[in-house]
Design an enzyme around this catalytic site. Structure first.
Site, PDB file in Angstrom:
ATOM      1  N   ASN A   1      21.828  44.463  27.548  1.00 46.08           N
ATOM      2  CA  ASN A   1      22.490  43.220  27.941  1.00 46.08           C
ATOM      3  C   ASN A   1      21.489  42.078  28.091  1.00 46.08           C
ATOM      4  OD1 ASN A   1      24.742  44.843  28.009  1.00 46.08           O
ATOM      5  ND2 ASN A   1      24.723  45.102  30.238  1.00 46.08           N
ATOM      6  N   ILE A   2      21.999  40.875  27.922  1.00 48.00           N
ATOM      7  CA  ILE A   2      21.133  39.678  27.954  1.00 48.00           C
ATOM      8  C   ILE A   2      21.567  38.741  29.094  1.00 48.00           C
ATOM      9  CG2 ILE A   2      20.648  39.764  25.485  1.00 48.00           C
ATOM     10  CD1 ILE A   2      22.844  37.733  25.001  1.00 48.00           C
ATOM     11  N   ASP A   3      22.373  39.307  30.021  1.00 42.95           N
ATOM     12  CA  ASP A   3      23.037  38.461  31.027  1.00 42.95           C
ATOM     13  C   ASP A   3      22.279  38.318  32.343  1.00 42.95           C
ATOM     14  OD1 ASP A   3      25.429  41.183  31.284  1.00 42.95           O
ATOM     15  OD2 ASP A   3      23.519  40.956  32.327  1.00 42.95           O
TER      16      ASP A   3
ATOM     17  N   ALA B   1      33.022  51.443  35.320  1.00 43.25           N
ATOM     18  CA  ALA B   1      31.659  51.538  35.861  1.00 43.25           C
ATOM     19  C   ALA B   1      31.617  51.205  37.353  1.00 43.25           C
ATOM     20  CB  ALA B   1      30.748  50.584  35.078  1.00 43.25           C
TER      21      ALA B   1
ATOM     22  N   CYS C   1      16.552  20.612  19.341  1.00 48.92           N
ATOM     23  CA  CYS C   1      15.363  20.343  20.149  1.00 48.92           C
ATOM     24  C   CYS C   1      15.221  18.835  20.430  1.00 48.92           C
ATOM     25  CB  CYS C   1      14.128  20.839  19.390  1.00 48.92           C
ATOM     26  SG  CYS C   1      12.576  20.506  20.244  1.00 48.92           S
TER      27      CYS C   1
ATOM     28  N   CYS D   1       9.132  23.824  16.866  1.00 46.12           N
ATOM     29  CA  CYS D   1       7.894  23.415  17.571  1.00 46.12           C
ATOM     30  C   CYS D   1       7.582  24.315  18.754  1.00 46.12           C
ATOM     31  CB  CYS D   1       8.047  21.964  18.064  1.00 46.12           C
ATOM     32  SG  CYS D   1       9.178  21.799  19.466  1.00 46.12           S
TER      33      CYS D   1
ATOM     34  N   SER E   1      28.650  51.923  24.020  1.00 51.26           N
ATOM     35  CA  SER E   1      29.230  52.759  22.948  1.00 51.26           C
ATOM     36  C   SER E   1      28.127  53.545  22.243  1.00 51.26           C
ATOM     37  CB  SER E   1      29.958  51.848  21.941  1.00 51.26           C
ATOM     38  OG  SER E   1      29.039  50.904  21.386  1.00 51.26           O
TER      39      SER E   1
ATOM     40  N   HIS F   1      17.283  43.696  24.140  1.00 52.15           N
ATOM     41  CA  HIS F   1      17.812  42.650  23.243  1.00 52.15           C
ATOM     42  C   HIS F   1      17.523  41.253  23.765  1.00 52.15           C
ATOM     43  CE1 HIS F   1      20.803  45.909  21.692  1.00 52.15           C
ATOM     44  NE2 HIS F   1      19.590  46.061  21.206  1.00 52.15           N
TER      45      HIS F   1
ATOM     46  N   CYS G   1      12.784  26.364  20.721  1.00 51.21           N
ATOM     47  CA  CYS G   1      12.855  25.646  19.437  1.00 51.21           C
ATOM     48  C   CYS G   1      12.090  26.447  18.387  1.00 51.21           C
ATOM     49  CB  CYS G   1      12.220  24.260  19.567  1.00 51.21           C
ATOM     50  SG  CYS G   1      12.088  23.433  17.970  1.00 51.21           S
TER      51      CYS G   1
HETATM   52  N1  APR Z   1      33.494  50.518  32.656  1.00 48.43           N
HETATM   53  C1  APR Z   1      33.062  51.471  31.789  1.00 48.43           C
HETATM   54  N2  APR Z   1      33.008  51.282  30.435  1.00 48.43           N
HETATM   55  C2  APR Z   1      33.419  50.077  29.972  1.00 48.43           C
HETATM   56  C3  APR Z   1      33.890  49.042  30.817  1.00 48.43           C
HETATM   57  C4  APR Z   1      33.918  49.307  32.213  1.00 48.43           C
HETATM   58  N3  APR Z   1      34.356  48.388  33.097  1.00 48.43           N
HETATM   59  N4  APR Z   1      34.229  47.970  30.038  1.00 48.43           N
HETATM   60  C5  APR Z   1      33.972  48.340  28.756  1.00 48.43           C
HETATM   61  N5  APR Z   1      33.493  49.585  28.711  1.00 48.43           N
HETATM   62  C6  APR Z   1      33.040  50.350  27.541  1.00 48.43           C
HETATM   63  C7  APR Z   1      33.717  49.982  26.244  1.00 48.43           C
HETATM   64  O1  APR Z   1      34.915  50.706  26.067  1.00 48.43           O
HETATM   65  C8  APR Z   1      32.647  50.382  25.225  1.00 48.43           C
HETATM   66  O2  APR Z   1      32.754  51.760  24.881  1.00 48.43           O
HETATM   67  O3  APR Z   1      31.681  49.992  27.351  1.00 48.43           O
HETATM   68  C9  APR Z   1      31.338  50.166  25.981  1.00 48.43           C
HETATM   69  C10 APR Z   1      30.623  48.910  25.525  1.00 48.43           C
HETATM   70  O4  APR Z   1      30.216  49.119  24.190  1.00 48.43           O
HETATM   71  P1  APR Z   1      29.821  47.867  23.269  1.00 48.43           P
HETATM   72  O5  APR Z   1      30.838  46.798  23.441  1.00 48.43           O
HETATM   73  O6  APR Z   1      29.524  48.403  21.908  1.00 48.43           O
HETATM   74  O7  APR Z   1      28.487  47.303  23.946  1.00 48.43           O
HETATM   75  P2  APR Z   1      27.012  47.864  23.794  1.00 48.43           P
HETATM   76  O8  APR Z   1      27.014  49.358  23.679  1.00 48.43           O
HETATM   77  O9  APR Z   1      26.205  47.264  24.860  1.00 48.43           O
HETATM   78  O10 APR Z   1      26.564  47.229  22.371  1.00 48.43           O
HETATM   79  C11 APR Z   1      25.227  47.349  22.007  1.00 48.43           C
HETATM   80  O11 APR Z   1      25.618  45.782  20.198  1.00 48.43           O
HETATM   81  O12 APR Z   1      26.431  43.795  19.354  1.00 48.43           O
HETATM   82  C12 APR Z   1      25.320  44.425  19.845  1.00 48.43           C
HETATM   83  O13 APR Z   1      23.528  43.303  20.830  1.00 48.43           O
HETATM   84  C13 APR Z   1      24.839  43.738  21.086  1.00 48.43           C
HETATM   85  O14 APR Z   1      23.679  44.727  22.971  1.00 48.43           O
HETATM   86  C14 APR Z   1      24.830  44.834  22.136  1.00 48.43           C
HETATM   87  C15 APR Z   1      24.786  46.097  21.301  1.00 48.43           C
HETATM   88 ZN    ZN Z   2      11.195  21.390  18.622  1.00 50.78          ZN
END
Ligand code: APR
Ligand code: ZN
Length: 259
Positions: free
Chosen positions: A108-110, A244, A160, A138, A202, A127, A135
């Site tokens: 995650n990037i959050d 979760a 930029c 530069c 996933s 990620h 930018c």
């Molecule tokens: N609790 C448990 N599981 C959950 C919940 C929750 N509240 N909400 C969603 N999920 C499950 C979804 O059903 C899914 O199986 O979490 C999983 C998230 O999978 P993805 O959406 O594929 O996310 P992620 O595995 O982080 O993807 C990996 O893919 O697109 C790229 O860079 C992006 O970092 C990301 C990477």
């Molecule tokens: Zn710049």
């Protein structure tokens, strides 16, 4: 494999955490949906509404239209708003407080693991992170808050201020390599752990999704908490289908009782 009773699985997971000497927690977008950020492949996820092939680094550089869509996704994904960690993030921060966590490896990037209280040097962001925008011409860096204001004031493709170059968030796009030092550290920790806990992923995007395999090869036990299947389900020691926030809160209740 523990029997199918969710309560028994939660107790067994807590026991494994208490017995562990090196717990690595691995998180994906599923841990942040309860904070209001859409995931990618779950129901209604971002890649069910946008085509991931449109978001390679090559297309981002080549087409202003792709940049417009990418910034729209980031804005919609809440990554530019003041999002809060949820109970699952807080549970992982509590494990560190209890000195029961080796590290968090996240896709995650959050920035929610940092906001929840985990130490930055215990968090490996495979990620990247949305906190800075750079930018590409530069090298000037801007805090994401600065860009957020521009986007909220109707700018749909920020550029930029110094050189009008292309701005890109400090995150890894498809087609880009992961930050080598982060990938190496995450790999090393996965190969040294004795318990690998996946929360909300996933497990289909590599090289991030190699981490559970490294842990298993090193003899670690594997717990997966996810809604929906993953390719690792058959090799999990405990597989918990559930939200979760609920599951991690249940586990922490048991951990606190027995700690
Ligand atoms: N609790 C448990 N599981 C959950 C919940 C929750 N509240 N909400 C969603 N999920 C499950 C979804 O059903 C899914 O199986 O979490 C999983 C998230 O999978 P993805 O959406 O594929 O996310 P992620 O595995 O982080 O993807 C990996 O893919 O697109 C790229 O860079 C992006 O970092 C990301 C990477
Ligand atoms: Zn710049």
């Amino acid at each position: 494999m523990i029997n199918n009773n969710p309560g028994a699985k939660i107790s067994a997971a807590a026991e494994m955490i208490l017995a562990s000497k090196r717990l690595v927690v691995f998180t994906g977008a599923g841990i942040s949906t309860e904070s209001g950020i859409p995931d990618f492949r779950g129901p209604g996820g971002i890649w069910t509404r946008f085509d991931p092939d449109d978001f390679t680094i090559q297309k981002f550089l080549r087409s202003e239209e792709t940049r417009r869509k990418q910034w729209k996704i980031l804005l919609e994904g809440g990554l530019l708003s003041n999002i809060k960690p949820n109970r699952a993030h807080l549970a992982i921060a509590e494990l560190e407080e209890m000195d029961r966590l080796d590290c968090v490896i996240t896709q995650n990037i959050d920035n929610l693991h940092q906001k929840a209280g985990n130490s930055p040097d215990r968090i490996f962001e495979l990620h990247g992170n949305m906190q800075w925008v750079r930018c590409l011409d530069c090298g000037e860096r801007y805090p994401v808050e600065h860009i957020r204001e521009k986007l909220k004031n109707g700018v749909d493709v920020p550029e930029c201020e110094m050189c009008h170059g292309i701005l890109k968030p400090d995150v890894v796009f498809f087609g880009e390599t992961l930050p080598p030092e982060v990938l190496d550290a995450a790999t090393a920790h996965s190969m040294r752990c004795d318990l690998f806990l996946v929360v909300g992923s996933s497990l289909v995007v590599h090289p991030a999704a190699f981490m559970p395999a490294y842990a298993k090869e090193a003899g670690a036990r594997l717990i997966i908490i996810n809604i929906g299947e993953t390719p690792y389900d058959s090799s999990a020691d405990i597989l918990i289908e559930g939200k979760a926030g609920d599951v991690m809160s249940g586990i922490m209740e048991k951990v606190r009782e027995k700690a």
